[in-house]
Design a protein around this motif. Structure first.
Motif, short mmCIF file in Angstrom:
data_model
loop_
_atom_site.label_atom_id
_atom_site.label_comp_id
_atom_site.label_asym_id
_atom_site.label_seq_id
_atom_site.Cartn_x
_atom_site.Cartn_y
_atom_site.Cartn_z
N PHE A 1 0.96 -1.07 -0.10
CA PHE A 1 0.08 -0.03 -0.14
C PHE A 1 0.87 1.49 -0.12
O PHE A 1 0.67 2.29 -0.74
N GLN B 1 2.28 1.94 -3.37
CA GLN B 1 1.14 2.34 -4.26
C GLN B 1 0.50 3.78 -4.06
O GLN B 1 0.36 4.46 -5.06
N GLU B 2 0.57 4.22 -2.88
CA GLU B 2 0.01 5.56 -2.49
C GLU B 2 1.16 6.63 -2.95
O GLU B 2 0.74 7.72 -3.20
N TRP C 1 -4.22 1.77 -9.05
CA TRP C 1 -3.94 0.71 -7.78
C TRP C 1 -5.36 0.66 -7.03
O TRP C 1 -5.25 0.22 -6.02
N GLN C 2 -6.37 1.58 -7.35
CA GLN C 2 -7.59 1.67 -6.65
C GLN C 2 -8.65 0.61 -6.97
O GLN C 2 -9.70 0.52 -6.05
N ARG D 1 -6.63 -3.83 -4.29
CA ARG D 1 -6.31 -3.33 -2.70
C ARG D 1 -6.67 -4.43 -1.92
O ARG D 1 -6.09 -4.50 -0.83
N SER E 1 -3.54 -6.65 -1.73
CA SER E 1 -2.81 -5.77 -0.94
C SER E 1 -2.50 -6.03 0.54
O SER E 1 -1.59 -5.41 1.28
#
Length: 420
Positions: free
Chosen positions: A76, A79-80, A88-89, A94, A97
């Protein structure tokens, strides 16, 4: 920068890379991707991907990424940090993840330690008679179908059924729920592909909702009626670890149970179908192995090398580094190509030949902190199945060519028709 290996390579034409990827997605590429992996490897051990990042094709370079502590899972936090975070949403992305495959230390270390040596020697020996019983019953059904119809689909009748029966009994999942879990797993896996389409992501999103509902309820039901099964032991452990956060403990339990279940299904089923497919592809192999059953495990390892159930995995550079002579910046994603690595002639001579006595090497179960948890149980299932199959069906042969799902990451044999 820290040099982690210098293997050499060339600077490929972007159009040449795109051409290989396009052909890998074709039916011909799905049935036999290895010449295309070889073509990609000629471009270098670390090949720029058209969308950024790199494909890693050489055995040694792949091994360094899988085992190196300076290579991380795309969690995460990573990804952020991405400029295209929207990519990646997707709900299924998710959700995965949160699972072991996408966690890094310290979260990964904590969850992994809670599992211990999941399939140690004692556990495998305890499971062995049950796996043998599952195999016997499945082959009874195969025998009946062959007698009735003259041929049968080995992939659906046996390969897909053995893993869910094995893990289902281990976790005490009701048998009547097995078809549902298989169906959800087949649909959820789209989100883990290299470049999923919007429609595939929508299918995965729906499957993710069903997975969450099913395994959340399973944890709640087991908590209300604990037993001596693995899930009940996990519940006791995480309740001790998080005494003031029951909801947090349940989230961890859900992700552990869900991931270990679905991770053991398609991958093992593909191993089983592949082993039978490659042994039947040349009748002399089947006959030879029947006369030399002590080499069943060698046949399994060669199957794992020749056509791994997972052809691609991704890692992130933790720092600026150099891989096979190619500078890789921090946070850059690299795609480890298991299929290309296992067919690297520098690691396995004459890699395109299926050789039971090869005694070769492969990266199929990964390496380092993320080494496959279920390697031992997958080998047990494959050994048990092949041992019984060779004895009971001496004249088994293919009725048609295998059919593969149109994927680049998770291999799946959707049909393998056999006859006698």
């Amino acid at each position: 920068m820290t040099a982690v290996g210098v293997i050499g390579g060339t600077t490929p034409d972007r159009r040449a890379v795109i051409s290989v990827l396009r052909r890998l997605r074709s039916p011909e590429g799905q049935s036999n991707p290895f010449p295309l992996y070889g073509e990609l490897r000629t471009m270098g051990d670390v090949v720029p991907a058209p969308w950024g990042g790199y494909f890693v094709t050489g055995f040694e370079a792949c091994s360094q990424v899988l085992r190196g502590r300076n290579w991380l899972a795309p969690d995460f936090a990573w990804q952020e940090r991405q400029p295209d975070a929207e990519r990646w949403q997707a709900p299924a992305t998710r959700e995965m993840s949160h699972t072991l495959s996408r966690l890094n230390a310290p979260a990964h270390t904590c969850q992994r330690r809670s599992l211990g040596n999941l399939f140690d020697r004692r556990t495998i020996e305890d499971m062995r008679p049950h796996v043998e019983e599952h195999v016997t019953r499945l082959l009874d059904g195969l025998d009946e179908e062959l007698r009735t119809h003259g041929e049968a689909d080995f992939a659906t009748a046996v390969s897909e059924q053995l893993p869910i029966r094995t893990v289902g009994r281990w976790l005490n999942i009701p048998a009547e729920d097995h078809p549902l879990i298989l169906d959800i797993t087949h649909r959820q896996v789209h989100a883990q592909e290299l470049l999923p389409t919007k429609s595939e992501l929508a299918i995965s999103a729906q499957a993710t909702v069903q997975l969450r509902s099913y395994f959340t309820q399973l944890v709640q039901q087991r908590r209300a009626n604990p037993g001596n099964d693995v899930l009940s032991h996990w519940i006791r452990h995480w309740d001790d670890q998080m005494p003031d956060d029951r909801a947090g403990a349940d989230r961890v339990l859900y992700h552990l149970t869900m991931f270990i279940t679905i991770a053991s299904l398609e991958t093992t089923a593909t191993l089983l179908s592949n082993a039978v497919c490659f042994l039947l592809d040349d009748s002399t192999r089947w006959d030879w192995l029947r006369r030399h059953p002590d080499h069943v495990d060698d046949a399994i390892e060669e199957t794992l090398r020749y056509d791994p159930p997972i052809h691609l995995n991704s890692r992130i550079a933790a720092d600026d580094t150099v891989l096979a002579g190619v500078p890789v910046a921090k946070d850059t994603m690299v795609h480890v190509l298991y299929g290309a690595a296992n067919h690297d002639p520098r690691a396995n001579g004459d890699p395109g030949t299926f050789d039971i006595l090869r005694n070769g090497t492969h990266l199929t179960f990964g390496g380092g902190a993320h080494y496959c948890l279920g390697a031992a149980i997958a080998r047990l299932e494959a050994h048990t199945l092949l041992t019984q199959l060779l004895k009971r069906f001496p004249t088994l042969r293919p009725a048609s060519s295998p059919v593969y799902a149109p994927r680049m990451v998770f291999r799946r044999v959707t049909s393998l028709r056999v006859t006698t």
